[in-house]
Scaffold this motif. Structure first.
Motif, PDB file in Angstrom:
ATOM      1  N   THR A   1       8.072   4.478 -15.574  1.00 20.97           N
ATOM      2  CA  THR A   1       7.328   3.194 -15.847  1.00 20.97           C
ATOM      3  C   THR A   1       6.968   2.613 -14.136  1.00 20.97           C
ATOM      4  O   THR A   1       8.028   2.651 -13.461  1.00 20.97           O
ATOM      5  CB  THR A   1       7.950   2.161 -16.658  1.00 20.97           C
ATOM      6  OG1 THR A   1       8.088   2.698 -18.002  1.00 20.97           O
ATOM      7  CG2 THR A   1       7.217   0.905 -16.749  1.00 20.97           C
ATOM      8  N   LEU A   2       5.726   2.363 -14.313  1.00 19.76           N
ATOM      9  CA  LEU A   2       5.141   1.635 -12.840  1.00 19.76           C
ATOM     10  C   LEU A   2       4.781   0.512 -13.163  1.00 19.76           C
ATOM     11  O   LEU A   2       3.794   0.219 -13.952  1.00 19.76           O
ATOM     12  CB  LEU A   2       4.317   2.670 -12.155  1.00 19.76           C
ATOM     13  CG  LEU A   2       4.758   4.104 -12.097  1.00 19.76           C
ATOM     14  CD1 LEU A   2       3.550   5.080 -11.647  1.00 19.76           C
ATOM     15  CD2 LEU A   2       5.743   4.274 -11.099  1.00 19.76           C
ATOM     16  N   LEU A   3       4.998  -0.483 -12.422  1.00 20.46           N
ATOM     17  CA  LEU A   3       4.492  -2.148 -12.263  1.00 20.46           C
ATOM     18  C   LEU A   3       3.844  -2.365 -10.981  1.00 20.46           C
ATOM     19  O   LEU A   3       4.506  -2.335 -10.169  1.00 20.46           O
ATOM     20  CB  LEU A   3       5.691  -2.866 -12.456  1.00 20.46           C
ATOM     21  CG  LEU A   3       6.574  -2.910 -13.820  1.00 20.46           C
ATOM     22  CD1 LEU A   3       7.448  -3.937 -13.927  1.00 20.46           C
ATOM     23  CD2 LEU A   3       5.684  -2.966 -14.915  1.00 20.46           C
ATOM     24  N   VAL A   4       2.295  -2.308 -11.096  1.00 22.50           N
ATOM     25  CA  VAL A   4       1.558  -2.785 -10.145  1.00 22.50           C
ATOM     26  C   VAL A   4       0.905  -4.171  -9.860  1.00 22.50           C
ATOM     27  O   VAL A   4       0.532  -4.722 -10.830  1.00 22.50           O
ATOM     28  CB  VAL A   4       0.225  -1.673  -9.960  1.00 22.50           C
ATOM     29  CG1 VAL A   4      -0.304  -1.802  -8.787  1.00 22.50           C
ATOM     30  CG2 VAL A   4       1.024   0.034  -9.922  1.00 22.50           C
ATOM     31  N   ASP A   5       1.469  -4.895  -8.816  1.00 23.78           N
ATOM     32  CA  ASP A   5       0.811  -6.298  -8.837  1.00 23.78           C
ATOM     33  C   ASP A   5      -0.202  -6.225  -7.773  1.00 23.78           C
ATOM     34  O   ASP A   5      -0.146  -5.567  -6.830  1.00 23.78           O
ATOM     35  CB  ASP A   5       1.981  -7.087  -8.322  1.00 23.78           C
ATOM     36  CG  ASP A   5       1.762  -8.558  -8.055  1.00 23.78           C
ATOM     37  OD1 ASP A   5       0.809  -9.071  -8.549  1.00 23.78           O
ATOM     38  OD2 ASP A   5       2.359  -9.220  -7.363  1.00 23.78           O
TER      39      ASP A   5
ATOM     40  N   PRO B   1       0.894  -1.249  -0.175  1.00 28.30           N
ATOM     41  CA  PRO B   1       0.138  -0.010  -0.042  1.00 28.30           C
ATOM     42  C   PRO B   1       0.954   1.375   0.244  1.00 28.30           C
ATOM     43  O   PRO B   1       0.417   2.301  -0.755  1.00 28.30           O
ATOM     44  CB  PRO B   1      -0.789  -0.236   1.148  1.00 28.30           C
ATOM     45  CG  PRO B   1      -0.818  -1.518   1.525  1.00 28.30           C
ATOM     46  CD  PRO B   1       0.235  -2.029   1.123  1.00 28.30           C
ATOM     47  N   GLU B   2       1.959   1.389   0.743  1.00 26.14           N
ATOM     48  CA  GLU B   2       2.779   2.498   0.589  1.00 26.14           C
ATOM     49  C   GLU B   2       3.418   2.596  -0.635  1.00 26.14           C
ATOM     50  O   GLU B   2       3.458   3.867  -0.901  1.00 26.14           O
ATOM     51  CB  GLU B   2       3.993   2.372   1.723  1.00 26.14           C
ATOM     52  CG  GLU B   2       3.639   2.161   3.328  1.00 26.14           C
ATOM     53  CD  GLU B   2       2.938   0.769   3.715  1.00 26.14           C
ATOM     54  OE1 GLU B   2       3.400  -0.438   2.737  1.00 26.14           O
ATOM     55  OE2 GLU B   2       2.268   0.505   4.579  1.00 26.14           O
ATOM     56  N   ALA B   3       3.810   1.703  -1.256  1.00 23.71           N
ATOM     57  CA  ALA B   3       4.419   1.731  -2.440  1.00 23.71           C
ATOM     58  C   ALA B   3       3.412   2.376  -3.632  1.00 23.71           C
ATOM     59  O   ALA B   3       3.750   3.153  -4.604  1.00 23.71           O
ATOM     60  CB  ALA B   3       5.084   0.579  -3.232  1.00 23.71           C
ATOM     61  N   LEU B   4       2.226   1.660  -3.430  1.00 17.60           N
ATOM     62  CA  LEU B   4       1.118   2.121  -4.348  1.00 17.60           C
ATOM     63  C   LEU B   4       0.950   3.872  -3.965  1.00 17.60           C
ATOM     64  O   LEU B   4       0.610   4.472  -5.018  1.00 17.60           O
ATOM     65  CB  LEU B   4      -0.049   1.576  -4.014  1.00 17.60           C
ATOM     66  CG  LEU B   4      -1.337   1.648  -4.867  1.00 17.60           C
ATOM     67  CD1 LEU B   4      -0.882   1.540  -6.399  1.00 17.60           C
ATOM     68  CD2 LEU B   4      -2.760   0.910  -4.591  1.00 17.60           C
ATOM     69  N   ALA B   5       0.935   4.088  -2.947  1.00 18.42           N
ATOM     70  CA  ALA B   5       0.569   5.615  -2.617  1.00 18.42           C
ATOM     71  C   ALA B   5       1.705   6.392  -3.511  1.00 18.42           C
ATOM     72  O   ALA B   5       1.278   7.519  -3.858  1.00 18.42           O
ATOM     73  CB  ALA B   5       0.689   5.698  -1.170  1.00 18.42           C
ATOM     74  N   ASP B   6       3.016   5.995  -3.225  1.00 18.08           N
ATOM     75  CA  ASP B   6       4.122   6.769  -3.748  1.00 18.08           C
ATOM     76  C   ASP B   6       3.998   6.791  -5.371  1.00 18.08           C
ATOM     77  O   ASP B   6       4.100   7.691  -6.122  1.00 18.08           O
ATOM     78  CB  ASP B   6       5.375   5.862  -3.604  1.00 18.08           C
ATOM     79  CG  ASP B   6       5.730   6.073  -1.925  1.00 18.08           C
ATOM     80  OD1 ASP B   6       5.280   7.348  -1.280  1.00 18.08           O
ATOM     81  OD2 ASP B   6       6.793   5.427  -1.613  1.00 18.08           O
ATOM     82  N   ALA B   7       3.336   5.778  -5.703  1.00 21.12           N
ATOM     83  CA  ALA B   7       3.105   5.626  -7.254  1.00 21.12           C
ATOM     84  C   ALA B   7       2.164   6.674  -7.861  1.00 21.12           C
ATOM     85  O   ALA B   7       2.171   7.165  -8.734  1.00 21.12           O
ATOM     86  CB  ALA B   7       2.774   4.057  -7.764  1.00 21.12           C
TER      87      ALA B   7
END
Length: 106
Positions: A102-106, A57-63
């Protein structure tokens, strides 16, 4: 060469234009040696490298913040796990935007 109303000229040897002169005449430029095109360069990895997969969730917020700070359109690609039919669940979402990368979201 043929003149046009806008001041541009179109050559007879361009596609869609009939050559002028005798039917046996070679089009202009025929027989002129041309340079070989450059050899293709394989694209084996992304220009900016392969980014880390966003899986917290933290990395997603940064993205999300990075995408918001970027500019222009967002490119989106979704990968699915099924090889036989399309399911509703995406397993990897790839995003790219100028200024965000580029962002890769799993």
């Amino acid at each position: 060469m043929h003149g046009t109303d806008d001041g541009l000229t179109v050559g007879a040897d361009e596609p869609g234009n009939a050559p002028t002169g005798s039917p046996d005449a070679e089009p202009s430029g025929a027989g002129t040696p041309t340079e070989d095109p450059p050899a293709p360069v394989p694209l084996l990895t992304p220009r900016d490298g392969v980014p880390d997969v966003i899986d917290t969730p933290e990395a997603l917020a940064d993205a999300v913040a990075a995408l918001a700070a970027g500019s222009g359109p967002v490119a989106v690609d979704a990968e699915r796990a099924s090889g036989h039919r399309y399911g509703q669940r995406a397993f990897l979402v790839q995003l790219r935007r100028a200024g965000a990368g580029t962002l890769l979201v799993d």
